[in-house]
Design an enzyme around this catalytic site. Structure first.
Site, PDB file in Angstrom:
ATOM      1  N   SER A 107       0.808  -1.209   0.000  1.00  0.00           N
ATOM      2  CA  SER A 107       0.000   0.000   0.000  1.00  0.00           C
ATOM      3  C   SER A 107       0.849   1.271   0.000  1.00  0.00           C
ATOM      4  O   SER A 107       1.597   1.534  -0.934  1.00  0.00           O
ATOM      5  CB  SER A 107      -0.953  -0.037   1.199  1.00  0.00           C
ATOM      6  OG  SER A 107      -1.904   0.983   1.149  1.00  0.00           O
ATOM      7  N   ASP A 246      -2.455   6.317  -3.503  1.00  0.00           N
ATOM      8  CA  ASP A 246      -1.300   5.673  -2.872  1.00  0.00           C
ATOM      9  C   ASP A 246      -0.800   4.550  -3.768  1.00  0.00           C
ATOM     10  O   ASP A 246      -1.277   4.378  -4.893  1.00  0.00           O
ATOM     11  CB  ASP A 246      -1.643   5.178  -1.465  1.00  0.00           C
ATOM     12  CG  ASP A 246      -2.629   4.021  -1.469  1.00  0.00           C
ATOM     13  OD1 ASP A 246      -3.378   3.884  -2.450  1.00  0.00           O
ATOM     14  OD2 ASP A 246      -2.660   3.253  -0.480  1.00  0.00           O
ATOM     15  N   ASP A 248      -1.102   1.361  -4.071  1.00  0.00           N
ATOM     16  CA  ASP A 248      -1.997   0.359  -4.666  1.00  0.00           C
ATOM     17  C   ASP A 248      -3.347   0.951  -5.030  1.00  0.00           C
ATOM     18  O   ASP A 248      -4.261   0.234  -5.410  1.00  0.00           O
ATOM     19  CB  ASP A 248      -2.155  -0.852  -3.755  1.00  0.00           C
ATOM     20  CG  ASP A 248      -2.883  -0.523  -2.454  1.00  0.00           C
ATOM     21  OD1 ASP A 248      -2.881   0.653  -2.044  1.00  0.00           O
ATOM     22  OD2 ASP A 248      -3.461  -1.441  -1.844  1.00  0.00           O
TER      23      ASP A 248
END
Length: 452
Positions: A107, A246, A248
């Protein structure tokens, strides 16, 4: 349990850690893949399949191959999507009739980290109970299928395009973004191609940033955790709005035309207000976490909208949404979950909903993104060593008790361990800034001292 396997693999969002350091090693990924394969193949010998996506981290190649080896060794057929946003895996798992979806991503973390997130056949993240069972299977070791039952692996070349069409379908029919200038920061991550393409296809003038991933620059001074560079570009280009995803692309932070940053609380406030007015806010409430600002709670209450709070983590938000029949939820950090459109947080879909409101109302981003005055909030992260338990120290408990007493009736204090990093997060809210800094500082100092 085997000595080299930690008693608790799964955190708040799958398995996560530094690449090539336990538990995020290729060997462990193979074991996890084999365990997941065993778990989802129980109850029959028919063909089973799993969808795997990843972000742009260098270690993604290693984990993709290791997971594929583990899964195919237990008879699972693997469909490889390549670099796609996390919500694409949630969407494509049921679409492709898969038993399991896996996203390889850490992430918003730096490139050295990586993680493995799991989605069930319905496209929603796995429950805690399912993760506990998979952990137990990891400890038991690999149980390979017979040679004639080994699974196959296949590249899916159009995964990104399938996702793009699903995202565009969430934007109102007949509406375009003609005349809207957008800065889009993709954090050199999973949406580096999909996000600019979606905006361009809908008619926007697109100014892309963070679209040259090299395996090591994901989230590096860009994206939703570092929106300053995008804010500068919004002002420099005279853009109408900035969108920061971000690594992902399951979270979003917005920037208005003045360069001011709007977090998830402000975005959720807008959506909840509008959806309630239109009669489409299921359950009459928004689901958010304990981290959401007190100002959001007050804003919603003034409009007759409820606020359901959960523990930190978008999976807990989604679990509450599903159990209570709610269709809007999210986190201050920018996870916006709209179950009318997706099974998990989708930064790009949330951005499109905001852009649609700009077009529909002919209002500026600054007007829409400043829904309420925030109550002063201070968050400090304290890193601690492996095996340390500073929250159990007497001096820390005493400092926390004193802080709670000082804030009683005027604010709140929240202390929690991060589920993805060795951090203790100390957050407080109150109207008095000086008092806020004092109580947080005292708690942080006590934790740091106990961690020495």
């Amino acid at each position: 349990m085997a000595k080299d396997i930690p008693p608790k693999l799964f955190g708040t969002d799958g398995v996560r850690g530094t690449a090539n350091t336990a538990p995020m090693t290729a060997e462990m990924a193979l074991r996890i893949g084999a365990a997941a394969g065993r778990y989802f193949r129980r109850g029959g010998s028919a063909a089973h399949r799993v969808v795997i996506g990843k972000d742009t981290r260098l270690s993604g190649y290693m984990f993709e191959n290791a997971l594929t080896a583990g899964l195919t060794s237990t008879g699972m057929n693997v469909l490889l999507l390549g670099p796609v946003p996390t919500p694409a895996v949630g969407l494509l798992t049921p679409s492709m009739r898969a038993d399991l979806g896996i996203m390889i991503s850490a992430s918003h973390n730096p490139h050295q980290d990586n993680g493995i997130k799991f989605f069930g056949p319905d496209g929603f993240k796995l429950s805690d109970d399912a993760e506990v069972e998979i952990e137990a299977l990891v400890a038991e070791g690999v149980e390979p299928a017979q040679a004639e039952n080994i699974g196959r692996a296949k590249r899916i070349d159009d995964g990104r395009f399938r996702y793009i069409e699903r995202v565009k379908s969430s934007f109102p029919q007949g509406m375009t973004l003609e005349g809207v200038k957008v800065v889009i920061d993709c954090a050199n991550g999973a949406a580096y191609r999909a996000a600019p393409e979606v905006l361009w296809e809908l008619g926007a003038e697109v100014i892309p940033m963070g679209v040259t991933p090299n395996g090591k620059n994901i989230n590096a001074n860009c994206g939703s955790t570092k929106p300053q560079a995008a804010a500068e570009q919004v002002v420099a280009h005279g853009a109408d709005v900035g969108i920061c995803l971000d690594g992902d692309a399951d979270r979003v932070i917005l920037i208005d035309e003045t360069g001011a940053v709007a977090d998830g609380d402000q975005i959720m406030a807008l959506f909840a207000e509008r959806w309630a007015a239109e009669g489409r806010l299921a359950g009459g409430a928004l689901v958010a976490t304990v981290m959401s600002n007190l100002g959001l709670e007050r804003f919603l209450a003034e409009r007759g909208v409820g606020l359901e709070r959960t523990g930190v983590g978008d999976r807990y938000v989604v679990e509450r949404m599903r159990s209570g029949g709610f269709n809007l939820g999210g986190e201050q950090s920018g996870h916006i979950v709209m179950t009318d459109y997706a099974t998990t947080g989708d930064g790009l879909m949330a951005a499109l909903q905001f852009l649609a409101e700009m077009v529909r109302s002919n209002a500026s981003a600054s007007t829409l993104a400043r829904r309420f005055e925030t109550v002063p909030q201070l968050l400090r992260n304290v890193r601690y060593g492996a095996g340390d338990a500073p929250l159990e120290a007497a001096e820390v408990k005493s400092a926390i008790a004193a802080a709670e007493t000082a804030l009683s009736g005027s604010g709140r204090l929240l202390i929690r361990k991060s589920g993805t990093e060795p951090l203790i997060r100390v957050m407080a809210e109150c109207e008095n800034q000086a008092q806020l800094e004092q109580v947080v500082g005292q708690v942080v100092e006590a934790i740091e001292t106990a961690s020495l």
